[in-house]
Motif scaffolding. Structure first.
Motif, PDB file in Angstrom:
ATOM      1  N   GLU A   1       0.888  -0.731  -0.273  1.00 52.85           N
ATOM      2  CA  GLU A   1       0.039  -0.044  -0.252  1.00 52.85           C
ATOM      3  C   GLU A   1       0.595   1.583  -0.104  1.00 52.85           C
ATOM      4  OE1 GLU A   1      -3.649  -0.354  -0.296  1.00 52.85           O
ATOM      5  OE2 GLU A   1      -3.491  -2.594  -0.128  1.00 52.85           O
ATOM      6  N   GLY A   2       2.243   1.171   0.307  1.00 58.18           N
ATOM      7  CA  GLY A   2       3.383   2.132  -0.150  1.00 58.18           C
ATOM      8  C   GLY A   2       3.495   2.624   1.515  1.00 58.18           C
ATOM      9  N   VAL A   3       3.227   1.944   2.335  1.00 61.43           N
ATOM     10  CA  VAL A   3       3.643   2.453   3.854  1.00 61.43           C
ATOM     11  C   VAL A   3       4.465   2.103   4.679  1.00 61.43           C
ATOM     12  CG1 VAL A   3       2.496   2.567   5.864  1.00 61.43           C
ATOM     13  CG2 VAL A   3       0.719   2.962   4.082  1.00 61.43           C
ATOM     14  N   TYR A   4       5.657   2.566   4.553  1.00 64.16           N
ATOM     15  CA  TYR A   4       6.903   2.745   5.644  1.00 64.16           C
ATOM     16  C   TYR A   4       6.823   1.855   6.605  1.00 64.16           C
ATOM     17  CZ  TYR A   4      10.621   5.007   2.937  1.00 64.16           C
ATOM     18  OH  TYR A   4      11.320   5.686   1.914  1.00 64.16           O
ATOM     19  N   VAL A   5       7.155   0.856   6.226  1.00 65.52           N
ATOM     20  CA  VAL A   5       7.488  -0.016   7.735  1.00 65.52           C
ATOM     21  C   VAL A   5       8.066  -0.382   7.997  1.00 65.52           C
ATOM     22  CG1 VAL A   5       5.262  -1.497   7.289  1.00 65.52           C
ATOM     23  CG2 VAL A   5       7.376  -2.344   6.768  1.00 65.52           C
ATOM     24  N   ALA A   6       9.812  -0.044   7.460  1.00 69.08           N
ATOM     25  CA  ALA A   6      11.105  -0.125   7.906  1.00 69.08           C
ATOM     26  C   ALA A   6      11.794   1.302   6.988  1.00 69.08           C
ATOM     27  CB  ALA A   6      11.790  -1.214   8.159  1.00 69.08           C
ATOM     28  N   ASN A   7      13.084   1.775   8.255  1.00 62.93           N
ATOM     29  CA  ASN A   7      13.398   2.249   7.374  1.00 62.93           C
ATOM     30  C   ASN A   7      14.660   2.991   8.501  1.00 62.93           C
ATOM     31  OD1 ASN A   7      15.248   4.910   6.734  1.00 62.93           O
ATOM     32  ND2 ASN A   7      13.558   4.632   4.625  1.00 62.93           N
ATOM     33  N   GLY A   8      16.433   2.656   7.572  1.00 67.20           N
ATOM     34  CA  GLY A   8      17.137   2.783   8.533  1.00 67.20           C
ATOM     35  C   GLY A   8      18.131   4.239   8.638  1.00 67.20           C
ATOM     36  N   ALA A   9      17.392   4.773   8.522  1.00 67.61           N
ATOM     37  CA  ALA A   9      17.931   5.908   7.644  1.00 67.61           C
ATOM     38  C   ALA A   9      17.485   7.293   8.887  1.00 67.61           C
ATOM     39  CB  ALA A   9      17.469   6.828   6.359  1.00 67.61           C
ATOM     40  N   ALA A  10      15.839   7.071   9.085  1.00 65.78           N
ATOM     41  CA  ALA A  10      14.760   7.872  10.032  1.00 65.78           C
ATOM     42  C   ALA A  10      13.995   6.915  10.359  1.00 65.78           C
ATOM     43  CB  ALA A  10      14.506   9.529   9.521  1.00 65.78           C
ATOM     44  N   PRO A  11      13.864   6.102  11.357  1.00 64.47           N
ATOM     45  CA  PRO A  11      13.020   5.189  11.440  1.00 64.47           C
ATOM     46  C   PRO A  11      11.751   5.767  12.718  1.00 64.47           C
ATOM     47  CG  PRO A  11      14.811   4.813  12.636  1.00 64.47           C
ATOM     48  CD  PRO A  11      14.914   5.778  11.774  1.00 64.47           C
ATOM     49  N   ASP A  12      11.976   6.704  13.374  1.00 59.69           N
ATOM     50  CA  ASP A  12      11.657   7.451  14.189  1.00 59.69           C
ATOM     51  C   ASP A  12      10.486   8.609  13.161  1.00 59.69           C
ATOM     52  OD1 ASP A  12      12.170   6.065  16.038  1.00 59.69           O
ATOM     53  OD2 ASP A  12      13.797   8.421  16.873  1.00 59.69           O
ATOM     54  N   SER A  13      10.952   9.167  12.612  1.00 60.26           N
ATOM     55  CA  SER A  13      10.294   9.768  10.663  1.00 60.26           C
ATOM     56  C   SER A  13       9.231   9.008  10.117  1.00 60.26           C
ATOM     57  CB  SER A  13      10.905  11.304  10.454  1.00 60.26           C
ATOM     58  OG  SER A  13      11.574  11.312  11.532  1.00 60.26           O
ATOM     59  N   LEU A  14       9.331   8.152  10.521  1.00 62.32           N
ATOM     60  CA  LEU A  14       9.100   8.029   7.923  1.00 62.32           C
ATOM     61  C   LEU A  14       8.227   6.176   8.530  1.00 62.32           C
ATOM     62  CD1 LEU A  14      11.892   7.996   6.031  1.00 62.32           C
ATOM     63  CD2 LEU A  14       9.597   9.681   6.491  1.00 62.32           C
ATOM     64  N   ILE A  15       8.098   6.083  10.119  1.00 66.44           N
ATOM     65  CA  ILE A  15       7.475   4.533  10.638  1.00 66.44           C
ATOM     66  C   ILE A  15       6.238   5.041  10.033  1.00 66.44           C
ATOM     67  CG2 ILE A  15       7.385   2.130  11.097  1.00 66.44           C
ATOM     68  CD1 ILE A  15       9.792   2.373   9.540  1.00 66.44           C
ATOM     69  N   GLY A  16       5.156   4.063   9.317  1.00 70.34           N
ATOM     70  CA  GLY A  16       3.997   4.854   9.087  1.00 70.34           C
ATOM     71  C   GLY A  16       3.801   5.262   8.117  1.00 70.34           C
TER      72      GLY A  16
END
Length: 283
Positions: A75-90
């Motif tokens: 659906e195009g939703v971030y579930v993980a991102n090692g660069a900025a997890p606090d800002s991008l997840i969800g």
């Protein structure tokens, strides 16, 4: 539960790259692929919950140099991102485009629809250089998720351009210009590599037979095309191909990757009544 919403390109660029802006050096394509393979194996061995936690750990094994693992669902939703997890997840980034306006995340979903692994090229802001640069990501679909690792592609060199020209000429000899042109015009094929692409002009008619960056030019008159300084570059290439069979032409052209006007040198060769060319950019 994380709130889902659409974030604009500027926000994505800032959040996803500012956390890595202090990285000391670029990773190589080999290093990026190794991290990608490692991430896929880890996900398959440990499952999503444990994998997401590992990928989101900015001090963990899945953040190296300027590399990190990211995961979106279908659906195009971030579930993980090692660069900025606090800002991008969800965050829902389905409609976010790259710096060239391409629907990046929709393309990631589409390209992994019928194959489990793929590679995608796009244009992204590099916070280290503060320039828009070509980036390549390896993608793997695992169930409802797409795992990716991307690296900034180095600028192509004169040797890179010559090698691509050799491959293009060999393709024309093997298949003929009509079938080879189909490959040259494929934006996701092997004859479009970051800021390198093949173009071909019929020496008799002066019309484009192929153009890897602008396939819509195929069939149009190329003979009067001029660079930003008024230099009739194609006419010079045609004359060179007819009289010498090969050569080099220098001009000034817009780099489709950086969107900047840069010096360009194209290597040209005559093959079966066509001009085949590949050029590289220098700042």
């Amino acid at each position: 539960m994380h709130k889902k919403f659409t974030l604009g390109l500027a926000g994505i660029l800032l959040l996803a790259t500012s956390m890595l802006a202090g990285a000391a050096e670029h990773a190589t394509p080999r290093e990026a692929h190794a991290l990608f393979s490692q991430a896929v194996r880890y996900l398959q061995a440990n499952g999503p919950e444990k994998a997401w936690a590992a990928f989101n750990d900015r001090k963990g094994a899945f953040v190296k140099k300027d590399l990190y693992v990211y995961v979106i669902d279908r659906e195009g939703v971030y579930v993980a991102n090692g660069a900025a997890p606090d800002s991008l997840i969800g965050l829902k980034v389905l409609d976010t485009v790259d710096a060239a306006g391409a629907p990046l995340f929709r393309q990631m979903i589409a390209v992994t629809e019928n194959q489990q692994e793929a590679r995608i090229r796009y244009v992204w802001l590099n916070r280290q250089s503060n320039r828009v640069e070509p980036k390549v990501s390896w993608l793997h679909r695992e169930g409802n998720y797409i795992v990716g690792v991307g690296y900034y592609a180095p600028r192509s060199t004169a040797d890179d351009a010559r090698k691509l020209l050799d491959s293009a000429v060999a393709e024309v000899r093997r298949l003929g210009i009509a079938r080879a042109a189909d490959s040259f015009n494929d934006a996701h094929g092997r004859f479009v590599r970051d800021d390198l692409y093949v173009f071909a002009v019929n020496l008799a008619s002066g019309k484009f037979e192929a153009h890897g960056m602008n396939p819509r030019w195929v069939g149009t008159d190329a003979s009067d095309l001029r660079d930003v300084e008024g230099h009739p570059l194609i006419r010079e290439m045609i004359d060179l191909a007819k009289t010498r069979g090969e050569g080099v032409v220098d001009y000034v052209w817009r780099n489709p990757v950086t969107n900047s006007v840069e010096k360009k040198r194209s290597f040209i060769r005559r093959e079966n009544g066509s001009l085949i060319a590949v050029g590289f950019y220098s700042e």
